[in-house]
Design an enzyme around this catalytic site. Sequence first.
Site, PDB file in Angstrom:
ATOM      1  N   SER A 123       0.804  -1.228   0.000  1.00 32.28           N
ATOM      2  CA  SER A 123       0.000   0.000   0.000  1.00 32.28           C
ATOM      3  C   SER A 123       0.838   1.279   0.000  1.00 32.28           C
ATOM      4  CB  SER A 123      -0.946   0.001   1.198  1.00 32.28           C
ATOM      5  OG  SER A 123      -0.225   0.031   2.407  1.00 32.28           O
ATOM      6  N   LYS A 145      -6.368   3.982   8.865  1.00 33.90           N
ATOM      7  CA  LYS A 145      -5.409   4.940   8.301  1.00 33.90           C
ATOM      8  C   LYS A 145      -5.936   6.371   8.408  1.00 33.90           C
ATOM      9  CE  LYS A 145      -3.325   1.610   5.109  1.00 33.90           C
ATOM     10  NZ  LYS A 145      -3.109   1.213   3.705  1.00 33.90           N
TER      11      LYS A 145
END
Length: 793
Positions: A688, A731
Amino acid sequence: MQEHHIIPADKMLPHRLLVLPLVGNPIFPGIFTPLIIESEQDIAVVNESLQGDNLIGLLLTQNSDESEEEGGSSLYQVGTVAKIVKKINLPDGGLNIFISTLKRFRVVKYLSNSSPLSAAVEYLEDENQENEEVQALTRSLITEMRSISKNNPLFTEEMRLNMVNIDHPGKIADFIASIMNVDKHEQQRILETLDVRDRMEQVLVFIKKEQELMKIQQKIQQRINDKVEKNQRDYFLKEELKAIQQELGLTGDPKSSDYQRYRELFDSLKLNEETQEQVEKELEKFQLMEPNSAEFTVTRNYLEILSSLPWNDPVKEEIDLKRSKEILDEDHYGLDDVKDRIIEYLAVRKLKQDSKGSIICLVGPPGVGKTSVGQSIARALGKEFFRFSVGGMRDEAEIKGHRRTYIGSMPGKIIQGLRIVKSKNPVFMIDEIDKMGASFQGDPSSALLEVLDPEQNHAFRDHYLDVPFDASHILFIVTANTLDTVPRPLLDRMEVIRLSGYIAEEKLSIAKKYLIPKSLKRSGLKRTHIRYSVKALRSIADEYAREAGMRNYEKALDRIHRKVAKAVVLEEADLPIKIDPEGLEKYLGKPIFREDELKRASTPGIIIGLAWTNYGGDTLMIESINIQGKGGLKLTGKMGDVMQESANIAYSYIRHIAQYYGIKRNFFDTNLVHLHIPEGATPKDGPSAGITMAASLFSLARGKRVKARLAMTGELSLAGKVLPIGGLKEKTIAARRNQIKEIIIPKANLRDLEEIPDHVKKGITFHPVSTMDEVLEIAFSVEKTSPHKKQDY
């Protein structure tokens, strides 16, 4: 050298003898005994002797494992001449011969070394047999042997008579040596001893040894007899006591009362057919057993456990959805996903009137309230609660129990929990399911497959019970920090609900409503002793407890309250004590996180990325610098294989598009690029950070800083596509803690964005992108200068 008397040869004792090897023990002169002959060579010797004078020479083999082919070299040189009195043919082809031994002889030489063996012999006479010392030794031998034979059943009356009737001292020694339990080589030594006095002394030594052994044997026998007599005495007294109790109408023995109690208990339980049969067998066995036997306790424990389980059907549930929701809201702030799922579950149970259980998996970082949610669910449902942790568990017997064959065996955790709660439909919480291990003792995660499968656990079979038990009514709640280590078949059986971390506003609400009252109670303080300002609570979250969960926040409150308790007791301050941001250092020390420590992309080559770990979301700095010289890419920061591949893809892609964005054509050929992720001791992996590393390399090559307070996350393909990632909510919470204002995310993650609560997204602008070109345009405000087409480098 002793002088031996050799008798003259006559018709009865020839100087040439056929030799018969003996394997067992030597045979002394003056003995009448049977002898079994099995080997063909020995049978041939016997037959040849019977055709002649019926005499054979008996010699002991020196080693019993030596083959007969070695001839006379393997035999002792002194033996006994014997006359064959009778021969009987045996059904298996062997012979049974009766022999009468006559005299000692010594082999002079062997006349043949092959079967049948024959040898030239000389006959030996006894020496020193007529003196007072020999007479004294004779009396001693007879006296000692009488004392031995008196209490020994192995000595027959015939043996005793023979011993008394023998008038020759040497023959007495021979006879005693032949019936004593002496090693064959020692017997051979006695046979070879011609001096009668020496022979008798040797035999006397062996008699003394035999007497010592008999004394030890008698002691052992006496101890055994004493124990047997005591047991018999105890048994008779117990039987008398039973009879007295029956006459007086008193309660029977404990075993009978236990049997009656178990019988009544099992009659009141609703057992399945197989269990009923097993119970009847065990009760019958229990009734017949003696309480002193080892198996009695094993059977009693088994019946005790079996009878204490909740076999009867659970009582009908009275479900009040409004009350259940009030309890969940009362115990926890937020966690709407979890609360909605529990209310849905209750609604289905109310409509369906079904008491079958379910399996819920709560996943999230430490300290977000997974374990306490389980207790609240049990309270909301009005059910019994049982919790056990499987973290570090390596033995499947902890789940399914040990078999009864082992000493100290017991049921597994599931059956133990049901015994404790005494309910068939409790709430079971299995903590730390992601931290189970496997060893040579088995894999506990595989054992959980049956327990957590609604299609199988209606007949769950514990190894200890070895009968089916219906565990389908149990509501299972399992917790984990991450699903990466949970086996896929186990995960398929559970409904996963994610608990993300908390933002500062949520921490404030939780602290006011739950943590401060709880901590005050632990410290013995009252609300009138202390007063917090909202800014102080916010400062604790920002400067001392910036992690996803609430554990460090709670620890910080406990530290403050301990110091306040001290001040209250010592009367060092006026009440109430006010806690404001300026006074926090007095109670908590220097801030762990400061405003100037927030991650900032201040120079070209530095980009803020977003990561997702077992402990929640986190921000990640990606740094890159260039070193003039030969081109290439250097990676540091303890990156995993997947992350290194992402870095190489980012490097190749930025080199590929360099000419479209005004990057010098030879920049990557003349500069070594070093890409680093700080906190080098922490392992990092995953794809990611692909667009973040590409943006870092672009920023370095263009010498252009990224937009302030911007972070990004997304996987980069070699063709420049931005692919979806996981953990967007975690996140986002991490970005909010780091005061990020804009986040670039993959367009494919828009569905996840809609699920994030508005109060978490508040103040953050999200940029969904599908290509790397869009990322560069948003982050650096640059556009391509020419069409995207294949170039030759």
